[in-house]
Design a protein around this motif. Structure first.
Motif, PDB file in Angstrom:
ATOM      1  N   HIS A 194      40.051  24.913  37.592  1.00  0.00           N
ATOM      2  CA  HIS A 194      40.279  25.783  38.524  1.00  0.00           C
ATOM      3  C   HIS A 194      40.652  26.144  40.434  1.00  0.00           C
TER       4      HIS A 194
ATOM      5  N   HIS B  68      44.022  26.786  42.357  1.00  0.00           N
ATOM      6  CA  HIS B  68      44.093  27.617  43.378  1.00  0.00           C
ATOM      7  C   HIS B  68      44.186  26.784  44.498  1.00  0.00           C
TER       8      HIS B  68
ATOM      9  N   HIS C 219      45.516  31.653  34.694  1.00  0.00           N
ATOM     10  CA  HIS C 219      44.785  32.446  35.294  1.00  0.00           C
ATOM     11  C   HIS C 219      45.363  32.718  36.652  1.00  0.00           C
TER      12      HIS C 219
ATOM     13  N   HIS D  73      44.871  36.191  38.529  1.00  0.00           N
ATOM     14  CA  HIS D  73      44.428  36.761  39.186  1.00  0.00           C
ATOM     15  C   HIS D  73      45.481  37.979  40.195  1.00  0.00           C
TER      16      HIS D  73
ATOM     17  N   HIS E 143      35.019  35.279  44.869  1.00  0.00           N
ATOM     18  CA  HIS E 143      36.482  34.314  44.976  1.00  0.00           C
ATOM     19  C   HIS E 143      37.228  35.303  44.249  1.00  0.00           C
TER      20      HIS E 143
HETATM   21 ZN   LIG Z   1      40.281  32.059  40.403  1.00  0.00          ZN
END
Ligand SMILES: [Zn+2]
Ligand SMILES: [Zn+2]
Length: 379
Positions: A58, A63, A95, A99, A235
């Motif tokens: 993650h 990110h 992921h 987002h 987040h």
């Molecule tokens: Zn995330």
């Protein structure tokens, strides 16, 4: 709406593993029993796979919230395979898509508005036509040899770490099946659902502390199960912050582990936004909620003016305070730099003067010796 076909391997894993765990873990516990060692291995596997997903998959890979030494990346890659949530490349592609298109039922792979079951695990069981697996949004990760290696040997790694390793440890300890049932099976099921909660529960249950532009929520209870990822509202607004629980007291073991890794030199370039930006977001949400309450207040216009004025002044004070703090930090840095430069210069001058002193002393003694020599000759 037409239902998409079921992905059989995923369906089998996600239905069979909980079923086997529910039957065999209590049965073995009651008939044979688990000892402290087996629970210890279970705890280790739990934490290692959990952190591989949160700190590795993650925050590191999806990110780029920090940079990690290859040994740390390798560690997270191996334990991430053990979490059986697909390879880093697949996971991060999903992921990042989540987002980018959050809550968009046609483009967010685990869109929460589609319901609890879909965002929790339904999206894994059914095929999706959201995008093709061309990995266009994870080009940067394809330059990481650890990511490519894990993608290539994913199946061997996941079977090895889930079956072979727990069985081998258990065999060595003398309780092969007990160790496998706890560290392999039960741990897998718990890790799966704790992670899935971030996509399901953390998009339905909790506070919208920083933004109401999407369904993400902050929830301390979910943070307890997910190594800190329950602060999901924060987040979604500041996704590249290495922290999810941004306040010091918020339970976010992942951020503490990342800091620990930075302290020993395994992690660098930990990213975080300026405090002012975070505070601004939080305050504007509070103002928004307060203004909504005005509908029931006796003098709404007077209240509105007071709220907006207080908000403006508070914001100005935060900005001023942070500006000064920045100035202070800069001054301290400059002072230290200047001080260390001055110190260097003084050390050099000290050595110079000391050498000169030694030289003059020597010359003086020579001269005296010469004089006494002359006197002796004269005598
Ligand atoms: Zn995330
Ligand atoms: Zn989310």
């Amino acid at each position: 709406m037409e239902k998409l076909p079921i992905k059989k391997p995923n369906f089998i894993v996600l239905t069979l593993t909980p079923l086997l765990a529910v039957i065999f873990v209590p049965w073995y516990g009651l008939t044979v029993g688990f000892d402290a060692f087996e629970w210890g291995v279970f705890a280790f596997f739990m934490v290692a796979t959990g952190l591989a997903i949160t700190a590795g998959y993650h925050r590191l890979w999806s990110h780029r919230a920090y940079e990690a030494h290859w040994s740390l990346r390798l560690w997270h890659a191996v334990w991430g395979a053990c979490a059986m949530q697909n390879s880093i490349l697949h996971w991060c592609a999903d992921h990042r898509q989540h987002h980018r298109f959050v809550d968009d039922n046609d483009r967010d792979p685990y869109s929460a508005p589609k319901g609890f079951f879909h965002s929790h695990m339904g999206w894994i069981i059914r095929k999706q036509n959201i995008y093709t697996d061309d990995f266009a949004n994870v080009k940067d990760l394809q330059r990481d040899p650890v990511v490519l290696w894990q993608n290539k040997y994913y199946l061997a790694l996941t079977v090895g770490t889930n079956v072979a390793v727990p069985l081998a440890i258990g065999w060595w300890h003398g309780a092969m099946w007990g160790t496998f049932l706890l560290a392999g099976l039960l741990r897998l099921v718990l890790n799966h659902h704790f992670t899935f909660f971030i996509n399901s529960l953390a998009h339905m249950w909790g506070r919208q502390t920083y933004t109401d532009a999407n369904t993400a929520r902050d929830n301390g209870l979910i943070a307890l199960l997910t190594y800190g990822e329950g602060y999901h509202n924060y987040h979604h607004l500041f996704q590249w912050d290495y922290r999810n629980g941004v306040r010091w007291w918020q339970f976010d073991p992942t951020k503490w582990v990342i800091r620990l890794c930075a302290w020993v030199g395994l992690a660098t370039q930990l990213r975080q936004p300026p405090v002012v930006q975070i505070e601004k977001a939080r305050l504007s949400m509070q103002l928004k909620l307060a203004l909504q309450q005005l509908e029931h207040a006796p003098e709404p216009d007077a209240w509105r003016t007071r709220l907006e004025e207080a908000h403006r002044q508070f914001l100005a004070a935060i900005e001023e305070f942070n500006r000064f703090r920045q100035e202070l930090r800069l001054a301290k840095e400059q002072f230290q730099e200047q001080f260390s430069r001055d110190r260097q210069e003084m050390k050099r001058r000290y050595a110079e003067l000391k050498a000169e002193l030694r030289h003059q002393r020597h010359a003086w003694r020579l001269l005296l010796a010469e004089l006494s020599g002359t006197e002796l000759t004269r005598a």
